[in-house]
Design a protein around this motif. Structure first.
Motif, short mmCIF file in Angstrom:
data_model
loop_
_atom_site.label_atom_id
_atom_site.label_comp_id
_atom_site.label_asym_id
_atom_site.label_seq_id
_atom_site.Cartn_x
_atom_site.Cartn_y
_atom_site.Cartn_z
N GLN A 156 0.83 -1.20 0.00
CA GLN A 156 0.00 0.00 0.00
C GLN A 156 0.87 1.26 0.00
O GLN A 156 0.55 2.24 -0.68
CB GLN A 156 -0.92 0.01 1.22
CG GLN A 156 -2.15 -0.87 1.08
CD GLN A 156 -3.15 -0.61 2.19
OE1 GLN A 156 -2.81 -0.66 3.38
NE2 GLN A 156 -4.38 -0.34 1.82
N LEU A 157 1.94 1.24 0.76
CA LEU A 157 2.86 2.37 0.81
C LEU A 157 3.47 2.63 -0.56
O LEU A 157 3.51 3.78 -1.03
CB LEU A 157 3.96 2.09 1.84
CG LEU A 157 5.10 3.10 1.95
CD1 LEU A 157 4.58 4.47 2.32
CD2 LEU A 157 6.14 2.62 2.96
N ILE A 158 3.93 1.57 -1.22
CA ILE A 158 4.51 1.71 -2.56
C ILE A 158 3.46 2.20 -3.55
O ILE A 158 3.73 3.08 -4.38
CB ILE A 158 5.13 0.38 -3.01
CG1 ILE A 158 6.32 0.00 -2.11
CG2 ILE A 158 5.58 0.46 -4.47
CD1 ILE A 158 6.86 -1.39 -2.36
N GLY A 159 2.25 1.63 -3.46
CA GLY A 159 1.17 2.06 -4.34
C GLY A 159 0.83 3.53 -4.14
O GLY A 159 0.58 4.26 -5.10
N PHE A 160 0.84 3.98 -2.88
CA PHE A 160 0.56 5.38 -2.57
C PHE A 160 1.59 6.29 -3.23
O PHE A 160 1.24 7.32 -3.83
CB PHE A 160 0.56 5.58 -1.06
CG PHE A 160 0.35 7.01 -0.63
CD1 PHE A 160 -0.93 7.53 -0.49
CD2 PHE A 160 1.43 7.84 -0.37
CE1 PHE A 160 -1.12 8.85 -0.10
CE2 PHE A 160 1.25 9.16 0.01
CZ PHE A 160 -0.04 9.66 0.15
N VAL A 161 2.86 5.92 -3.12
CA VAL A 161 3.93 6.74 -3.69
C VAL A 161 3.78 6.81 -5.21
O VAL A 161 3.90 7.90 -5.80
CB VAL A 161 5.31 6.17 -3.31
CG1 VAL A 161 6.41 6.90 -4.07
CG2 VAL A 161 5.54 6.30 -1.82
N TYR A 162 3.51 5.68 -5.85
CA TYR A 162 3.39 5.68 -7.30
C TYR A 162 2.14 6.43 -7.76
O TYR A 162 2.12 6.99 -8.86
CB TYR A 162 3.41 4.26 -7.86
CG TYR A 162 4.81 3.79 -8.15
CD1 TYR A 162 5.44 4.16 -9.34
CD2 TYR A 162 5.52 3.02 -7.24
CE1 TYR A 162 6.74 3.77 -9.61
CE2 TYR A 162 6.81 2.62 -7.50
CZ TYR A 162 7.42 2.99 -8.69
OH TYR A 162 8.71 2.61 -8.95
N PHE A 163 1.10 6.46 -6.95
CA PHE A 163 -0.06 7.29 -7.27
C PHE A 163 0.36 8.76 -7.33
O PHE A 163 -0.01 9.49 -8.26
CB PHE A 163 -1.16 7.09 -6.24
CG PHE A 163 -2.40 7.92 -6.50
CD1 PHE A 163 -3.36 7.50 -7.41
CD2 PHE A 163 -2.59 9.13 -5.84
CE1 PHE A 163 -4.48 8.28 -7.66
CE2 PHE A 163 -3.71 9.91 -6.07
CZ PHE A 163 -4.66 9.48 -6.99
N CYS A 164 1.14 9.18 -6.35
CA CYS A 164 1.63 10.56 -6.31
C CYS A 164 2.58 10.84 -7.47
O CYS A 164 2.57 11.94 -8.03
CB CYS A 164 2.33 10.83 -4.97
SG CYS A 164 1.24 10.65 -3.54
N VAL A 165 3.39 9.84 -7.83
CA VAL A 165 4.28 9.98 -8.99
C VAL A 165 3.45 10.20 -10.25
O VAL A 165 3.78 11.03 -11.11
CB VAL A 165 5.19 8.74 -9.14
CG1 VAL A 165 5.91 8.76 -10.48
CG2 VAL A 165 6.20 8.68 -8.00
N GLY A 166 2.35 9.44 -10.38
CA GLY A 166 1.47 9.59 -11.52
C GLY A 166 0.84 10.98 -11.58
O GLY A 166 0.77 11.60 -12.66
#
Length: 217
Positions: A156-166
């Protein structure tokens, strides 16, 4: 953003590498997530202010800036400053999550959540937990569930970061600094990462779909 991802992976690694309690691992993930949210909020605020600076330059200096670029910067800034709301909106809009008001994090300030994804976790790991409990005892089965939740928390943490990257990718494309893939790449990253944040629900839906076509686990 790439440096931020590196730091997160580096600090999350001890949850796999060290044989510490699940509580320590959960606290570490929560602290990292909280810090990331603060950094992302500041980035969003900077983008938001930058959009208004562009608007002022358009009106006062006649600088040629696309109105679409300014609008996307305003939108991206708002999303980065309200990431949880943005993730919830994506889940409710594009995936079948009606009734879910807020994004659910399996790691909380108090430790591992027992309510977050409770139905999905029961469906995904319930049978395996029962088998472990029968063979090795209740303590071992609870430890197994805790480790599963820790792994999901890291994802979830990694997914959160990549959402912000997107989201930030939208800003780069609007400025013309990143034309690789255009807006489509950033939006795809946001959609995929929101699925990762909502991984237990995503996996449960996938299993339900497979069961409907005759594939049972």
């Amino acid at each position: 953003m790439k440096f931020l991802i590196f730091l997160i992976l580096a600090f999350s690694f001890p949850t796999f590498a060290l044989d510490e309690s699940s509580k320590y691992s959960a606290e570490l993930i929560f602290i990292i997530l909280k810090l990331v949210k603060i950094v992302v909020f500041l980035i969003g605020l900077t983008v938001f202010i930058g959009a208004f600076v562009y608007m002022i330059k358009i009106t006062t200096e006649g600088q040629k800036v696309s109105p679409l670029s300014v609008a996307i910067m305003v939108l991206a800034g708002a999303l980065l400053m309200n990431t949880d709301t943005a993730l919830s909106t994506f889940g409710n809009t594009f995936f079948d999550k009606s009734g879910s008001a807020n994004v659910c994090y399996i790691v909380e300030e108090s430790g591992l959540s027992n309510s977050c994804f409770s139905n999905e976790m029961s469906g995904l790991s319930g049978q395996l937990k029962n088998r472990i409990e029968k063979s090795s005892g209740a303590a071992t089965s609870e430890l197994f569930i805790s480790k599963v939740k820790i792994i999901l928390g890291i994802l979830q943490l990694i997914g959160f970061v990549y959402f912000c990257v997107g989201v930030y990718g939208l800003v780069e494309v609007s400025r013309g600094s990143n034309k690789d893939g255009g807006y489509g790449k950033s939006i795809t990253t946001m959609l995929a990462s929101s699925l990762i944040v909502d991984l237990p629900h995503t996996m449960q839906n996938a299993m339900n779909t497979l069961e409907k076509i005759g594939v049972n686990f």
